[in-house]
Design a protein around this motif. Sequence first.
Motif, PDB file in Angstrom:
ATOM      1  N   PRO A  64       0.814  -1.227   0.000  1.00 36.21           N
ATOM      2  CA  PRO A  64       0.000   0.000   0.000  1.00 36.21           C
ATOM      3  C   PRO A  64       0.848   1.278   0.000  1.00 36.21           C
ATOM      4  O   PRO A  64       0.442   2.298  -0.553  1.00 36.21           O
ATOM      5  CB  PRO A  64      -0.824  -0.113   1.296  1.00 36.21           C
ATOM      6  N   GLN A  65       2.053   1.210   0.575  1.00 35.27           N
ATOM      7  CA  GLN A  65       2.895   2.419   0.688  1.00 35.27           C
ATOM      8  C   GLN A  65       3.286   2.981  -0.678  1.00 35.27           C
ATOM      9  O   GLN A  65       3.524   4.183  -0.812  1.00 35.27           O
ATOM     10  CB  GLN A  65       4.126   2.141   1.573  1.00 35.27           C
ATOM     11  N   LYS A  66       3.311   2.111  -1.699  1.00 31.64           N
ATOM     12  CA  LYS A  66       3.687   2.567  -3.052  1.00 31.64           C
ATOM     13  C   LYS A  66       2.654   3.516  -3.653  1.00 31.64           C
ATOM     14  O   LYS A  66       2.915   4.210  -4.625  1.00 31.64           O
ATOM     15  CB  LYS A  66       3.763   1.343  -3.994  1.00 31.64           C
ATOM     16  N   TYR A  67       1.433   3.480  -3.123  1.00 33.58           N
ATOM     17  CA  TYR A  67       0.309   4.148  -3.799  1.00 33.58           C
ATOM     18  C   TYR A  67      -0.281   5.318  -3.012  1.00 33.58           C
ATOM     19  O   TYR A  67      -1.355   5.808  -3.341  1.00 33.58           O
ATOM     20  CB  TYR A  67      -0.797   3.110  -4.070  1.00 33.58           C
ATOM     21  N   GLN A  68       0.440   5.768  -1.980  1.00 27.72           N
ATOM     22  CA  GLN A  68      -0.151   6.766  -1.071  1.00 27.72           C
ATOM     23  C   GLN A  68      -0.516   8.088  -1.739  1.00 27.72           C
ATOM     24  O   GLN A  68      -1.388   8.804  -1.256  1.00 27.72           O
ATOM     25  CB  GLN A  68       0.791   7.021   0.113  1.00 27.72           C
ATOM     26  N   GLN A  69       0.156   8.403  -2.851  1.00 25.50           N
ATOM     27  CA  GLN A  69      -0.127   9.677  -3.533  1.00 25.50           C
ATOM     28  C   GLN A  69      -0.714   9.446  -4.932  1.00 25.50           C
ATOM     29  O   GLN A  69      -0.804  10.378  -5.731  1.00 25.50           O
ATOM     30  CB  GLN A  69       1.175  10.509  -3.655  1.00 25.50           C
ATOM     31  N   ALA A  70      -1.097   8.207  -5.214  1.00 20.12           N
ATOM     32  CA  ALA A  70      -1.493   7.848  -6.590  1.00 20.12           C
ATOM     33  C   ALA A  70      -2.668   8.680  -7.101  1.00 20.12           C
ATOM     34  O   ALA A  70      -2.754   8.978  -8.292  1.00 20.12           O
ATOM     35  CB  ALA A  70      -1.809   6.364  -6.668  1.00 20.12           C
ATOM     36  N   LEU A  71      -3.574   9.063  -6.219  1.00 20.36           N
ATOM     37  CA  LEU A  71      -4.723   9.884  -6.656  1.00 20.36           C
ATOM     38  C   LEU A  71      -4.692  11.272  -5.999  1.00 20.36           C
ATOM     39  O   LEU A  71      -5.749  11.896  -5.808  1.00 20.36           O
ATOM     40  CB  LEU A  71      -6.052   9.182  -6.340  1.00 20.36           C
ATOM     41  N   ALA A  72      -3.497  11.751  -5.681  1.00 24.93           N
ATOM     42  CA  ALA A  72      -3.373  13.066  -5.024  1.00 24.93           C
ATOM     43  C   ALA A  72      -4.017  14.134  -5.907  1.00 24.93           C
ATOM     44  O   ALA A  72      -3.810  14.160  -7.131  1.00 24.93           O
ATOM     45  CB  ALA A  72      -1.904  13.398  -4.790  1.00 24.93           C
ATOM     46  N   GLY A  73      -4.825  14.977  -5.311  1.00 21.71           N
ATOM     47  CA  GLY A  73      -5.474  16.068  -6.058  1.00 21.71           C
ATOM     48  C   GLY A  73      -6.747  15.652  -6.771  1.00 21.71           C
ATOM     49  O   GLY A  73      -7.421  16.482  -7.377  1.00 21.71           O
ATOM     50  N   LYS A  74      -7.102  14.368  -6.710  1.00 22.98           N
ATOM     51  CA  LYS A  74      -8.328  13.902  -7.393  1.00 22.98           C
ATOM     52  C   LYS A  74      -9.484  13.825  -6.391  1.00 22.98           C
ATOM     53  O   LYS A  74      -9.320  13.356  -5.263  1.00 22.98           O
ATOM     54  CB  LYS A  74      -8.129  12.496  -7.975  1.00 22.98           C
ATOM     55  N   SER A  75     -10.652  14.265  -6.861  1.00 21.22           N
ATOM     56  CA  SER A  75     -11.868  14.172  -6.043  1.00 21.22           C
ATOM     57  C   SER A  75     -12.862  13.235  -6.724  1.00 21.22           C
ATOM     58  O   SER A  75     -13.025  13.293  -7.949  1.00 21.22           O
ATOM     59  CB  SER A  75     -12.508  15.550  -5.889  1.00 21.22           C
ATOM     60  N   ILE A  76     -13.501  12.410  -5.930  1.00 22.45           N
ATOM     61  CA  ILE A  76     -14.432  11.415  -6.490  1.00 22.45           C
ATOM     62  C   ILE A  76     -15.746  11.474  -5.714  1.00 22.45           C
ATOM     63  O   ILE A  76     -15.753  11.394  -4.478  1.00 22.45           O
ATOM     64  CB  ILE A  76     -13.810  10.001  -6.400  1.00 22.45           C
ATOM     65  N   ALA A  77     -16.853  11.641  -6.446  1.00 19.97           N
ATOM     66  CA  ALA A  77     -18.174  11.642  -5.809  1.00 19.97           C
ATOM     67  C   ALA A  77     -18.666  10.212  -5.687  1.00 19.97           C
ATOM     68  O   ALA A  77     -18.577   9.435  -6.650  1.00 19.97           O
ATOM     69  CB  ALA A  77     -19.156  12.457  -6.644  1.00 19.97           C
ATOM     70  N   THR A  78     -19.162   9.850  -4.522  1.00 17.10           N
ATOM     71  CA  THR A  78     -19.759   8.522  -4.346  1.00 17.10           C
ATOM     72  C   THR A  78     -21.248   8.720  -4.012  1.00 17.10           C
ATOM     73  O   THR A  78     -21.595   9.308  -3.003  1.00 17.10           O
ATOM     74  CB  THR A  78     -19.035   7.710  -3.238  1.00 17.10           C
ATOM     75  N   ILE A  79     -22.077   8.236  -4.928  1.00 10.83           N
ATOM     76  CA  ILE A  79     -23.523   8.481  -4.847  1.00 10.83           C
ATOM     77  C   ILE A  79     -24.233   7.182  -4.461  1.00 10.83           C
ATOM     78  O   ILE A  79     -23.972   6.133  -5.054  1.00 10.83           O
ATOM     79  CB  ILE A  79     -24.060   8.909  -6.238  1.00 10.83           C
ATOM     80  N   PHE A  80     -25.138   7.280  -3.509  1.00 13.19           N
ATOM     81  CA  PHE A  80     -25.855   6.079  -3.067  1.00 13.19           C
ATOM     82  C   PHE A  80     -27.360   6.292  -3.068  1.00 13.19           C
ATOM     83  O   PHE A  80     -27.883   7.024  -2.238  1.00 13.19           O
ATOM     84  CB  PHE A  80     -25.385   5.668  -1.661  1.00 13.19           C
ATOM     85  N   GLU A  81     -28.045   5.634  -4.008  1.00 11.87           N
ATOM     86  CA  GLU A  81     -29.518   5.638  -3.989  1.00 11.87           C
ATOM     87  C   GLU A  81     -30.056   4.535  -3.068  1.00 11.87           C
ATOM     88  O   GLU A  81     -31.252   4.470  -2.818  1.00 11.87           O
ATOM     89  CB  GLU A  81     -30.066   5.391  -5.404  1.00 11.87           C
ATOM     90  N   LYS A  82     -29.159   3.617  -2.652  1.00 10.66           N
ATOM     91  CA  LYS A  82     -29.561   2.481  -1.809  1.00 10.66           C
ATOM     92  C   LYS A  82     -28.586   2.381  -0.641  1.00 10.66           C
ATOM     93  O   LYS A  82     -27.474   2.903  -0.734  1.00 10.66           O
ATOM     94  CB  LYS A  82     -29.468   1.176  -2.619  1.00 10.66           C
ATOM     95  N   PRO A  83     -28.964   1.666   0.440  1.00 11.69           N
ATOM     96  CA  PRO A  83     -28.051   1.535   1.583  1.00 11.69           C
ATOM     97  C   PRO A  83     -26.764   0.786   1.234  1.00 11.69           C
ATOM     98  O   PRO A  83     -26.718   0.068   0.224  1.00 11.69           O
ATOM     99  CB  PRO A  83     -28.864   0.702   2.587  1.00 11.69           C
ATOM    100  N   SER A  84     -25.752   0.928   2.074  1.00  9.43           N
ATOM    101  CA  SER A  84     -24.483   0.233   1.862  1.00  9.43           C
ATOM    102  C   SER A  84     -23.624   0.291   3.117  1.00  9.43           C
ATOM    103  O   SER A  84     -23.608   1.304   3.809  1.00  9.43           O
ATOM    104  CB  SER A  84     -23.719   0.886   0.716  1.00  9.43           C
ATOM    105  N   LEU A  85     -22.899  -0.777   3.389  1.00  8.76           N
ATOM    106  CA  LEU A  85     -21.828  -0.740   4.394  1.00  8.76           C
ATOM    107  C   LEU A  85     -20.485  -0.892   3.674  1.00  8.76           C
ATOM    108  O   LEU A  85     -19.670   0.027   3.627  1.00  8.76           O
ATOM    109  CB  LEU A  85     -21.990  -1.870   5.422  1.00  8.76           C
ATOM    110  N   ARG A  86     -20.271  -2.070   3.077  1.00 12.17           N
ATOM    111  CA  ARG A  86     -18.985  -2.401   2.459  1.00 12.17           C
ATOM    112  C   ARG A  86     -18.602  -1.421   1.355  1.00 12.17           C
ATOM    113  O   ARG A  86     -17.477  -0.922   1.305  1.00 12.17           O
ATOM    114  CB  ARG A  86     -19.017  -3.831   1.867  1.00 12.17           C
ATOM    115  N   THR A  87     -19.542  -1.137   0.456  1.00 17.23           N
ATOM    116  CA  THR A  87     -19.199  -0.308  -0.707  1.00 17.23           C
ATOM    117  C   THR A  87     -18.895   1.115  -0.284  1.00 17.23           C
ATOM    118  O   THR A  87     -17.909   1.712  -0.707  1.00 17.23           O
ATOM    119  CB  THR A  87     -20.367  -0.345  -1.712  1.00 17.23           C
ATOM    120  N   ARG A  88     -19.736   1.642   0.587  1.00 21.44           N
ATOM    121  CA  ARG A  88     -19.529   3.024   1.008  1.00 21.44           C
ATOM    122  C   ARG A  88     -18.181   3.192   1.704  1.00 21.44           C
ATOM    123  O   ARG A  88     -17.394   4.067   1.361  1.00 21.44           O
ATOM    124  CB  ARG A  88     -20.653   3.470   1.955  1.00 21.44           C
ATOM    125  N   VAL A  89     -17.919   2.314   2.683  1.00 22.93           N
ATOM    126  CA  VAL A  89     -16.698   2.484   3.482  1.00 22.93           C
ATOM    127  C   VAL A  89     -15.461   2.133   2.661  1.00 22.93           C
ATOM    128  O   VAL A  89     -14.434   2.826   2.730  1.00 22.93           O
ATOM    129  CB  VAL A  89     -16.776   1.651   4.787  1.00 22.93           C
TER     130      VAL A  89
END
Length: 304
Positions: free
Chosen positions: A31-56
Amino acid sequence: MTFEHLLTVKDLDKATIEQLIAQAIDLKQNPQKYQQALAGKSIATIFEKPSLRTRVSFDVGIQKLGGHAVYLDQQNGALGKRESVKDFAMNLSCWVDGIVARVFSQKTLEELAEYGSVPVINSLSDLYHPCQALADFQALTEQFGSVEGKTLAYVGDGNNVTHSLMLTAAILGCNMVVVTPPGHSVDGQVVVDTQELCAKSGAKLVISNDINDLKGVDAIYADTWISMGDETPFEVIAEKFMPYQVNKQLMAMSGAQYFMHCQPAHREQEVTSDVLDGKQSIIMQQAENRMHAQNAVMLALLQK
Ligand code: CP
Ligand code: NVA
C-alpha cells in the motif's frame, strides 16, 4: 485495453481483468507505493440504496490513494428527483474527477456516463455489481492461483451479483453453475452475453433449478434471496428457497473447497451460520478485497 467507465464487466476484456486483479493484489501487498497515486483527485460517491462495504471501502480506499471522496447519501444522491440525471452529471463533472454510483437502474449509470465528462463506476445497479465480482475473482485467484478451468457455483436468487459473476467467469475462462429456484432465474440477455463470452474463452455455463448440479464444483457462492428494492415479504418466498439454502450437507454434497458471499448475509436463510463462520468461508477476504479491487479500477480510470 483502455476503458472509460466501469458500468459492467462487459466493458473489460480478459487481459484487462487479469491486470486489474494483479494490480489489486499489489495494492493489497504494497500500500505504501500508492499513497499519492490519486493526489489532487476528487471522487463523488452516490448512493440511492443503503451500503456498508461499498460506502466504506470506496471512502477509505480513495483516502489511502491520497484522493478525496465526496459522499452523497440517499437524499442528496437521489438521481433524477431534484434535477435530471443529465444535469446532475454535467454539474458534478465541473468539480470531480470521477463518479461512483449505486443506483436503482442501470440506465441511470448510462446517462451519467453519457452526459458527464468523467469516468463512472457502477457500485451496484438492478442488473450488475462489477466491483463485487472483481473483488471475488481476486479472492479466487489468491486461493487457486488461476481461475481458468475451475468451477464456481452460485445458488439462490438470480440477481445483479450473479450476473456480474457469470460475465467475469466467462471472460476469464472459469466455468460456472448457476442454480436458482424456478421463476427466479437470471436475466435472459445476460445468459446470451455470457454464452458468447464462453464461446471465446472455452468456459462452460450451466443454468439449472437442480441442486444436484452443484456436485463437483470448486466454490459455492450465495447472496440474499431478496435484493434491495424488492418488496417481496420473506414469508412469501421462504418455502420455495429453503431447499437452496447453503448448509453443511449442501457443502459436503458439492465437494466445494470454499464458501463465498458478497454480504450482507442473512443467517439461517440463504446460508447457515456454521458455513458462514466455518473454515471454508472466504467472505472476509472478499470484503477486504472490495477496497483493493476498486482502487485498482480507480487507478486505471483516473491515473492518466
Ligand atoms: N457487498 C456489498 O455491496 O455490500 P454493501 O451493500 O454493504 O455495500
Ligand atoms: N443482490 C444484493 C446485493 C447486495 C450487495 C442486492 O442487490 O441487494
